[in-house]
Design a protein around this motif. Sequence first.
Motif, PDB file in Angstrom:
ATOM      1  N   ALA A  29      16.169  20.222 -28.644  1.00  0.00           N
ATOM      2  CA  ALA A  29      15.049  19.366 -29.063  1.00  0.00           C
ATOM      3  C   ALA A  29      15.521  18.125 -29.812  1.00  0.00           C
ATOM      4  O   ALA A  29      14.962  17.745 -30.842  1.00  0.00           O
ATOM      5  N   GLU A  30      16.565  17.500 -29.266  1.00  0.00           N
ATOM      6  CA  GLU A  30      17.097  16.255 -29.829  1.00  0.00           C
ATOM      7  C   GLU A  30      17.113  15.201 -28.727  1.00  0.00           C
ATOM      8  O   GLU A  30      18.160  14.842 -28.199  1.00  0.00           O
ATOM      9  N   PRO A  31      15.926  14.689 -28.343  1.00  0.00           N
ATOM     10  CA  PRO A  31      15.835  13.822 -27.169  1.00  0.00           C
ATOM     11  C   PRO A  31      16.574  12.504 -27.296  1.00  0.00           C
ATOM     12  O   PRO A  31      17.171  12.038 -26.322  1.00  0.00           O
ATOM     13  N   ALA A  32      16.560  11.887 -28.472  1.00  0.00           N
ATOM     14  CA  ALA A  32      17.230  10.592 -28.620  1.00  0.00           C
ATOM     15  C   ALA A  32      18.739  10.749 -28.432  1.00  0.00           C
ATOM     16  O   ALA A  32      19.385   9.948 -27.736  1.00  0.00           O
ATOM     17  N   ALA A  33      19.315  11.789 -29.040  1.00  0.00           N
ATOM     18  CA  ALA A  33      20.744  12.052 -28.873  1.00  0.00           C
ATOM     19  C   ALA A  33      21.059  12.409 -27.430  1.00  0.00           C
ATOM     20  O   ALA A  33      22.101  12.009 -26.887  1.00  0.00           O
ATOM     21  N   ALA A  34      20.159  13.157 -26.788  1.00  0.00           N
ATOM     22  CA  ALA A  34      20.346  13.519 -25.390  1.00  0.00           C
ATOM     23  C   ALA A  34      20.377  12.271 -24.509  1.00  0.00           C
ATOM     24  O   ALA A  34      21.255  12.120 -23.648  1.00  0.00           O
ATOM     25  N   ILE A  35      19.442  11.369 -24.732  1.00  0.00           N
ATOM     26  CA  ILE A  35      19.368  10.148 -23.935  1.00  0.00           C
ATOM     27  C   ILE A  35      20.627   9.311 -24.123  1.00  0.00           C
ATOM     28  O   ILE A  35      21.146   8.723 -23.160  1.00  0.00           O
ATOM     29  N   ALA A  36      21.144   9.257 -25.337  1.00  0.00           N
ATOM     30  CA  ALA A  36      22.382   8.497 -25.591  1.00  0.00           C
ATOM     31  C   ALA A  36      23.534   9.058 -24.768  1.00  0.00           C
ATOM     32  O   ALA A  36      24.310   8.302 -24.176  1.00  0.00           O
ATOM     33  N   CYS A  37      23.639  10.392 -24.700  1.00  0.00           N
ATOM     34  CA  CYS A  37      24.700  11.015 -23.905  1.00  0.00           C
ATOM     35  C   CYS A  37      24.473  10.797 -22.416  1.00  0.00           C
ATOM     36  O   CYS A  37      25.418  10.484 -21.672  1.00  0.00           O
ATOM     37  N   TYR A  38      23.236  10.978 -21.958  1.00  0.00           N
ATOM     38  CA  TYR A  38      22.933  10.757 -20.542  1.00  0.00           C
ATOM     39  C   TYR A  38      23.218   9.310 -20.141  1.00  0.00           C
ATOM     40  O   TYR A  38      23.704   9.038 -19.039  1.00  0.00           O
ATOM     41  N   THR A  39      22.905   8.384 -21.030  1.00  0.00           N
ATOM     42  CA  THR A  39      23.127   6.966 -20.740  1.00  0.00           C
ATOM     43  C   THR A  39      24.612   6.678 -20.594  1.00  0.00           C
ATOM     44  O   THR A  39      25.030   5.915 -19.709  1.00  0.00           O
ATOM     45  N   CYS A  40      25.422   7.284 -21.457  1.00  0.00           N
ATOM     46  CA  CYS A  40      26.880   7.128 -21.358  1.00  0.00           C
ATOM     47  C   CYS A  40      27.386   7.731 -20.047  1.00  0.00           C
ATOM     48  O   CYS A  40      28.183   7.116 -19.335  1.00  0.00           O
ATOM     49  N   ILE A  80      17.098  11.668 -18.248  1.00  0.00           N
ATOM     50  CA  ILE A  80      16.517  10.692 -19.182  1.00  0.00           C
ATOM     51  C   ILE A  80      15.002  10.732 -19.054  1.00  0.00           C
ATOM     52  O   ILE A  80      14.265  10.683 -20.054  1.00  0.00           O
ATOM     53  N   GLY A  81      14.518  10.849 -17.809  1.00  0.00           N
ATOM     54  CA  GLY A  81      13.086  10.977 -17.585  1.00  0.00           C
ATOM     55  C   GLY A  81      12.501  12.184 -18.304  1.00  0.00           C
ATOM     56  O   GLY A  81      11.487  12.082 -19.004  1.00  0.00           O
ATOM     57  N   HIS A  82      13.148  13.345 -18.151  1.00  0.00           N
ATOM     58  CA  HIS A  82      12.653  14.554 -18.816  1.00  0.00           C
ATOM     59  C   HIS A  82      12.679  14.400 -20.334  1.00  0.00           C
ATOM     60  O   HIS A  82      11.777  14.886 -21.028  1.00  0.00           O
ATOM     61  N   ALA A  83      13.705  13.722 -20.860  1.00  0.00           N
ATOM     62  CA  ALA A  83      13.811  13.535 -22.307  1.00  0.00           C
ATOM     63  C   ALA A  83      12.769  12.545 -22.829  1.00  0.00           C
ATOM     64  O   ALA A  83      12.525  12.488 -24.041  1.00  0.00           O
ATOM     65  N   CYS A  84      12.169  11.776 -21.926  1.00  0.00           N
ATOM     66  CA  CYS A  84      11.121  10.833 -22.322  1.00  0.00           C
ATOM     67  C   CYS A  84       9.729  11.443 -22.250  1.00  0.00           C
ATOM     68  O   CYS A  84       8.760  10.851 -22.748  1.00  0.00           O
ATOM     69  N   ARG A 132      26.854  17.420 -22.706  1.00  0.00           N
ATOM     70  CA  ARG A 132      26.479  17.263 -24.117  1.00  0.00           C
ATOM     71  C   ARG A 132      25.029  16.821 -24.231  1.00  0.00           C
ATOM     72  O   ARG A 132      24.307  17.248 -25.143  1.00  0.00           O
ATOM     73  N   GLY A 133      24.589  15.976 -23.303  1.00  0.00           N
ATOM     74  CA  GLY A 133      23.190  15.573 -23.295  1.00  0.00           C
ATOM     75  C   GLY A 133      22.257  16.747 -23.053  1.00  0.00           C
ATOM     76  O   GLY A 133      21.215  16.874 -23.713  1.00  0.00           O
ATOM     77  N   GLU A 134      22.625  17.624 -22.114  1.00  0.00           N
ATOM     78  CA  GLU A 134      21.782  18.785 -21.835  1.00  0.00           C
ATOM     79  C   GLU A 134      21.675  19.694 -23.054  1.00  0.00           C
ATOM     80  O   GLU A 134      20.615  20.258 -23.337  1.00  0.00           O
ATOM     81  N   ALA A 135      22.789  19.852 -23.780  1.00  0.00           N
ATOM     82  CA  ALA A 135      22.765  20.691 -24.980  1.00  0.00           C
ATOM     83  C   ALA A 135      21.885  20.062 -26.058  1.00  0.00           C
ATOM     84  O   ALA A 135      21.130  20.767 -26.748  1.00  0.00           O
ATOM     85  N   HIS A 136      21.960  18.746 -26.234  1.00  0.00           N
ATOM     86  CA  HIS A 136      21.066  18.056 -27.171  1.00  0.00           C
ATOM     87  C   HIS A 136      19.610  18.250 -26.753  1.00  0.00           C
ATOM     88  O   HIS A 136      18.735  18.523 -27.587  1.00  0.00           O
ATOM     89  N   PHE A 137      19.336  18.100 -25.454  1.00  0.00           N
ATOM     90  CA  PHE A 137      17.968  18.222 -24.949  1.00  0.00           C
ATOM     91  C   PHE A 137      17.425  19.623 -25.210  1.00  0.00           C
ATOM     92  O   PHE A 137      16.290  19.790 -25.668  1.00  0.00           O
TER      93      PHE A 137
END
Length: 219
Positions: A113-124, A145-149, A105-110
């Motif tokens: 172009a939804e980095p904050a949502a992606a990071i939330a999923c990656y963090t979980c 998370i690095g790429h999303a930052c 789900r994080g990859e799909a958010h990323f």
Amino acid sequence: MRRVIDVLRAGGERAKTRDALIQLGMAYRRADQYEEATSCLTEALAESRAMNDERHAADTLYHLGTVAWSTGQNNQAIGFHQQAVDICKRTGFTDLVAVQAYHGRGEAHFANAEPAAAIACYTCSLALARGIGDKSYESENLMMIGHACVGTRGLGDYPRAIANFEEALEIARAGDLQWHFGPTLLGLDHAQACMGRYGEAWTGMQKTLHWLESLNQVR
């Protein structure tokens, strides 16, 4: 794998046939044969649902999402991964199936172009991976998370990006997880370049590129 599936199906082994279809679908995906992968995984998903097996349904939905993502069909990927996450939330799964679901789900958010949502999923996914001791997903979540930052499609928080890339690389090196080296090193050097360290980044990217070319890792 096809021979195995034929034998299992002839013997009426529905669960084992489903498992073999998932494995074959994943093999096709790694070989970039996406139509065949989708066919196998769709059949496996139907079997899981028919048997009310939510764990394998969530697992298969994750793999279908990766196939859709690989072919640029991010809307489909979002749908598959969200279904997988919804199953994990409803059932309370905390195993590898849940790790994969949130990561996908994080990859799909990323990709959307939804980095904050992606990071939330990656963090979980990262927390779940640490809970089951899965170093590969721990490294990969930190890397993503690095790429999303990074600012290209992300937050533009380069110190945070570098810290995550370095931690991901440390885990990958300790576990000899060589598949993670390339994208992590390239991400790290990209972040270094964004911090103005152009010479260091150029040298690092050239070294990584030549290494990947020597391994025929075209991607």
